[in-house]
Design a protein around this motif. Structure first.
Motif, mmCIF file in Angstrom:
data_model
loop_
_atom_site.group_PDB
_atom_site.id
_atom_site.type_symbol
_atom_site.label_atom_id
_atom_site.label_comp_id
_atom_site.label_asym_id
_atom_site.label_seq_id
_atom_site.Cartn_x
_atom_site.Cartn_y
_atom_site.Cartn_z
ATOM 1 N N SER A 155 52.060 97.746 96.422
ATOM 2 C CA SER A 155 52.113 96.278 96.371
ATOM 3 C C SER A 155 50.707 95.708 96.406
ATOM 4 O O SER A 155 49.750 96.371 96.837
ATOM 5 N N ILE A 156 50.615 94.482 95.913
ATOM 6 C CA ILE A 156 49.368 93.722 95.984
ATOM 7 C C ILE A 156 49.517 92.683 97.078
ATOM 8 O O ILE A 156 50.497 91.922 97.104
ATOM 9 N N ASP A 157 48.580 92.659 97.994
ATOM 10 C CA ASP A 157 48.609 91.666 99.069
ATOM 11 C C ASP A 157 48.113 90.320 98.543
ATOM 12 O O ASP A 157 47.181 90.256 97.727
ATOM 13 N N ALA A 208 44.370 94.938 87.684
ATOM 14 C CA ALA A 208 45.507 95.814 87.414
ATOM 15 C C ALA A 208 45.389 96.392 86.008
ATOM 16 O O ALA A 208 45.473 95.652 85.027
ATOM 17 N N ASN A 209 45.186 97.692 85.913
ATOM 18 C CA ASN A 209 45.184 98.394 84.618
ATOM 19 C C ASN A 209 46.622 98.855 84.361
ATOM 20 O O ASN A 209 46.919 100.043 84.321
ATOM 21 N N THR A 210 47.507 97.863 84.216
ATOM 22 C CA THR A 210 48.938 98.106 84.108
ATOM 23 C C THR A 210 49.508 97.266 82.968
ATOM 24 O O THR A 210 48.750 96.658 82.204
ATOM 25 N N THR A 211 50.810 97.212 82.896
ATOM 26 C CA THR A 211 51.476 96.254 82.019
ATOM 27 C C THR A 211 51.923 95.052 82.856
ATOM 28 O O THR A 211 51.986 95.138 84.088
ATOM 29 N N PRO A 212 52.259 93.933 82.208
ATOM 30 C CA PRO A 212 52.799 92.805 82.970
ATOM 31 C C PRO A 212 54.077 93.169 83.709
ATOM 32 O O PRO A 212 54.353 92.636 84.790
ATOM 33 N N THR A 213 54.866 94.086 83.153
ATOM 34 C CA THR A 213 56.113 94.508 83.785
ATOM 35 C C THR A 213 55.856 95.096 85.158
ATOM 36 O O THR A 213 56.532 94.747 86.134
ATOM 37 N N GLN A 214 54.889 95.990 85.254
ATOM 38 C CA GLN A 214 54.549 96.570 86.551
ATOM 39 C C GLN A 214 53.916 95.539 87.479
ATOM 40 O O GLN A 214 54.254 95.467 88.663
ATOM 41 N N LEU A 215 52.992 94.763 86.929
ATOM 42 C CA LEU A 215 52.228 93.842 87.767
ATOM 43 C C LEU A 215 53.119 92.806 88.429
ATOM 44 O O LEU A 215 53.100 92.643 89.653
ATOM 45 N N PHE A 216 53.908 92.101 87.611
ATOM 46 C CA PHE A 216 54.701 91.000 88.167
ATOM 47 C C PHE A 216 56.127 91.404 88.535
ATOM 48 O O PHE A 216 56.758 90.744 89.356
ATOM 49 N N GLY A 217 56.613 92.500 87.940
ATOM 50 C CA GLY A 217 57.968 92.928 88.248
ATOM 51 C C GLY A 217 58.061 93.930 89.371
ATOM 52 O O GLY A 217 59.153 94.161 89.899
ATOM 53 N N GLU A 218 56.911 94.532 89.762
ATOM 54 C CA GLU A 218 56.929 95.539 90.813
ATOM 55 C C GLU A 218 55.895 95.254 91.910
ATOM 56 O O GLU A 218 56.237 95.075 93.071
ATOM 57 N N SER A 275 58.229 84.857 86.004
ATOM 58 C CA SER A 275 59.238 85.902 85.925
ATOM 59 C C SER A 275 59.854 85.965 84.530
ATOM 60 O O SER A 275 60.058 87.055 83.970
ATOM 61 N N THR A 276 60.119 84.791 83.950
ATOM 62 C CA THR A 276 60.689 84.751 82.601
ATOM 63 C C THR A 276 59.720 85.318 81.582
ATOM 64 O O THR A 276 60.108 86.082 80.690
ATOM 65 N N ARG A 277 58.469 84.974 81.689
ATOM 66 C CA ARG A 277 57.469 85.501 80.755
ATOM 67 C C ARG A 277 57.375 87.020 80.865
ATOM 68 O O ARG A 277 57.239 87.719 79.855
ATOM 69 N N THR A 278 57.440 87.521 82.082
ATOM 70 C CA THR A 278 57.391 88.966 82.272
ATOM 71 C C THR A 278 58.593 89.644 81.634
ATOM 72 O O THR A 278 58.468 90.671 80.955
ATOM 73 N N GLU A 279 59.764 89.071 81.837
ATOM 74 C CA GLU A 279 60.981 89.650 81.264
ATOM 75 C C GLU A 279 60.964 89.613 79.741
ATOM 76 O O GLU A 279 61.562 90.476 79.085
ATOM 77 N N ARG A 280 60.276 88.634 79.169
ATOM 78 C CA ARG A 280 60.242 88.496 77.712
ATOM 79 C C ARG A 280 59.171 89.345 77.047
ATOM 80 O O ARG A 280 59.113 89.407 75.822
ATOM 81 N N TYR A 281 58.317 89.979 77.843
ATOM 82 C CA TYR A 281 57.318 90.869 77.256
ATOM 83 C C TYR A 281 58.041 92.051 76.633
ATOM 84 O O TYR A 281 58.847 92.722 77.281
ATOM 85 N N ARG A 282 57.782 92.320 75.363
ATOM 86 C CA ARG A 282 58.554 93.299 74.604
ATOM 87 C C ARG A 282 57.759 94.572 74.319
ATOM 88 O O ARG A 282 56.560 94.535 74.068
ATOM 89 N N TYR A 283 58.483 95.675 74.345
ATOM 90 C CA TYR A 283 57.896 96.973 74.037
ATOM 91 C C TYR A 283 58.367 97.457 72.670
ATOM 92 O O TYR A 283 59.434 97.085 72.194
ATOM 93 N N GLY A 284 57.524 98.277 72.055
ATOM 94 C CA GLY A 284 57.852 98.838 70.758
ATOM 95 C C GLY A 284 58.724 100.073 70.903
ATOM 96 O O GLY A 284 59.142 100.453 72.005
ATOM 97 N N PRO A 285 59.001 100.741 69.780
ATOM 98 C CA PRO A 285 59.825 101.946 69.832
ATOM 99 C C PRO A 285 59.122 103.083 70.555
ATOM 100 O O PRO A 285 57.923 103.027 70.826
ATOM 101 N N GLY A 286 59.877 104.117 70.856
ATOM 102 C CA GLY A 286 59.344 105.246 71.592
ATOM 103 C C GLY A 286 58.574 106.221 70.718
ATOM 104 O O GLY A 286 58.569 106.141 69.489
#
Length: 564
Positions: free
Chosen positions: A270-272, A297-307, A320-331
């Motif tokens: 966590s970030i204090d 944070a050398n992370t994605t927005p998903t980790q930063l704000f979602g975790e 929270s909405t912006r984080t949820e709307r961040y989209r990932y490409g195919p695998g």
């Protein structure tokens, strides 16, 4: 891969960097050189994020485990400034003059060398109309590199970026700028159809789009292939001597000499925060490190704000909405091969010496693969990006054995079914070996006998990639889609492209920020520049001024067109 000696972290530092990817390390080194006390905390035992190398099943063979191509880094501000220091710390590029090629079912191949004359001669022999289009597109590339490429290492939006656009418009002319803009907004299919004649030459360009998440019919997908097509001809393709881990290890050496600290094998949980300001981090072992001036944070927005910030109280509904709307490409899947000898390609023995061999074969095949992956289907014939690593860097093998890196693009992050109807597994643990069998079968069509050369095979599925590096969500090797709505000043979203997050003293760096994926290191330098700015709100003011200036420039362009 190198395990680091663990040292006790200071209780208080100026800046804490979460994650040790090359961008995070570049930020850390820059801050340390500016006199800041810096601590880097990494969840894995080894530093490097996606820039890691090591042995797998065959002793003595060094594989680039995830990323391999370092061309973008060699053009970065960090390498330009620190080239000599990096070399002293053990980082040296190895460059292939046989850059890349595409192979086709009839035993033909198109080859691109750093020898421009040879490349053009062979292309002209294939189709004289392709040569004419290639030269015309190459001229556009030269215009772009002179006028617009400097923006790649510039924060967006910013006054500096707008000044760059205005200068480019003055040097190139308004209509040439518009023509370049139209080219960059095209899809890779449109780019090929506009400039090339033969299906082979069109595929040669379009294949590069699939290195990111640009299927042939995605608008805005032309920019990356447009640049890679000619940059890799002019510069060759580079890998790191001895393995790509040499890059983060060299940066780590520079950081430690500047007084910085690195702790591995300890996740940040966590970030204090206090009063809406980031104040430090809490580690999995209960340790707290206080940051007086910045948390990066050398992370994605998903980790930063979602975790990391989920229980902090600073993530409001909008964030929270912006984080949820961040989209990932195919695998993505990576198939690592150890071979007894070089690959013998049906299109000619010389192909065994090329850095990359693309096995697509045609644009329609790429389009089908992309659509199948996006629909949750395992493609019946995915694109294979074959990196012949030990041919570029012989230090990867102590003998005649060969190191081959095969990136499989694109695949579904979550399996719904199999387009070929033969793989029944819907989990990647069960599906990865059957998919790897399909990869080898496709390679056999273009390199007969390759199966008999395989000494060992190691498969990293999309799930394996994410487990090793949480930034690769769903096996997305580029840490988030690069489509237009999530690129440039919209990466990761409007208002956050300048690395400063809507939480005091908190910054985001890495592939999820401008200029995006690739081992480029640019966001690491730009983020550090933003942190060291003594006027914390100047970036926002500059962004606002930049927006107004962009509107004024657009109006001037429209007025110029109207006069015509």
């Amino acid at each position: 891969m190198k395990s680091r000696k663990q040292t006790q972290l200071p209780e208080v530092v100026d800046a804490v960097v979460i994650g040790s990817g090359h961008n995070g390390l570049i930020t850390a080194v820059t801050l340390a050189k500016a006199g800041w006390s810096v601590a880097v905390v990494e969840r894995n035992q080894e530093i490097g994020g996606a820039t890691r190398s090591g042995e797998l099943d065959q002793p003595g063979l060094t594989h680039d485990l995830y990323a391999t191509n370092i061309n973008l880094f060699l053009a970065s501000p960090a390498y330009t400034e620190w080239k000599d220091e990096l070399e002293r710390e053990g980082f040296r590029p190895k460059v292939s003059t046989r850059s890349y090629s595409n192979v086709f079912p009839d035993g033909k191949a198109l080859k691109v060398y750093s020898d421009q004359a040879k490349t053009e001669r062979l292309l002209g022999e294939h189709d004289v109309r392709d040569l004419e289009g290639w030269r015309g597109l190459h001229n556009r590339y030269k215009q772009f590199m002179t006028g617009l490429m400097p923006l790649y290492s510039t924060s967006l939006p910013s006054v500096r970026a707008v000044k760059g656009l205005v200068a480019a418009a003055r040097s190139l002319g308004v209509f040439e700028m518009l023509e370049l803009g139209r080219l960059l907004l095209a899809s890779t299919r449109e780019l090929g159809d506009t400039w090339m004649s033969s299906p082979e030459a069109k595929a040669l360009i379009a294949t590069w789009g699939m290195h990111l998440d640009y299927g042939p019919d995605v608008s805005g997908g032309a920019m990356f292939p447009f640049l890679e097509t000619f940059t890799d001809m002019e510069e060759g393709i580079a890998v790191a001597e001895g393995g790509i881990s040499a890059l983060p290890e060299a940066l780590a050496g520079m950081l430690e000499k500047a007084g910085g600290h690195i702790r591995t094998g300890t996740p940040v949980v966590s970030i204090d925060t206090e009063a809406g300001v980031a104040t430090g981090v809490r580690l999995a072992d209960g340790t707290r490190v206080h940051a007086r001036r910045a948390v990066v944070a050398n992370t994605t927005p998903t980790q930063l704000f979602g975790e990391l910030l989920v229980d902090s109280g600073v993530v409001d509904a909008k964030l929270s909405t912006r984080t949820e709307r961040y989209r990932y490409g195919p695998g993505t899947m990576v198939v690592h091969l150890a071979l007894s000898e070089p690959i013998t390609w049906a299109a000619g023995e010389e192909l065994s010496e090329f850095a990359y061999v693309h096995v697509a074969p045609y644009v329609d095949d790429l389009a089908r693969t992309y659509q199948q992956a996006m629909a949750g289907q395992i493609p019946d014939s995915p694109l294979l990006i074959v990196g012949q690593t030990s041919q570029v860097d012989p230090t990867r093998s102590p003998d005649d054995r060969q190191v081959v890196w095969v990136q499989v693009r694109a695949l579904p992050s979550t399996i719904v079914g199999d387009a070929a109807g033969t793989i029944t597994a819907t989990s990647w643990d069960e599906a990865k070996e059957p998919v790897a069998d399909r990869v080898i079968a496709k390679l056999e069509d273009y390199a007969p006998g390759i199966a008999e050369l395989i000494l060992s095979r190691t498969v990293f599925s999309p799930d394996d990639l994410e487990a090793s590096n949480p930034n690769l969500v769903g096996g997305d090797s580029v840490a988030g889609s690069h489509h237009l709505w999530q690129n440039f000043l919209f990466r990761p979203w409007p208002g956050a492209s300048t690395y400063r997050m809507p939480v005091g003293k908190l910054f985001l760096v890495g592939a999820a920020t401008w200029p995006g994926a690739g081992t480029n290191g640019v966001s690491g330098s730009l983020c550090a520049r933003r942190i060291l700015d003594p006027h914390p709100y100047r970036g926002r003011i500059a962004a606002a001024i930049g927006t107004v200036a962009a509107l004024a420039t657009s109006a001037a362009i429209i007025k110029s067109i109207a006069r015509r």
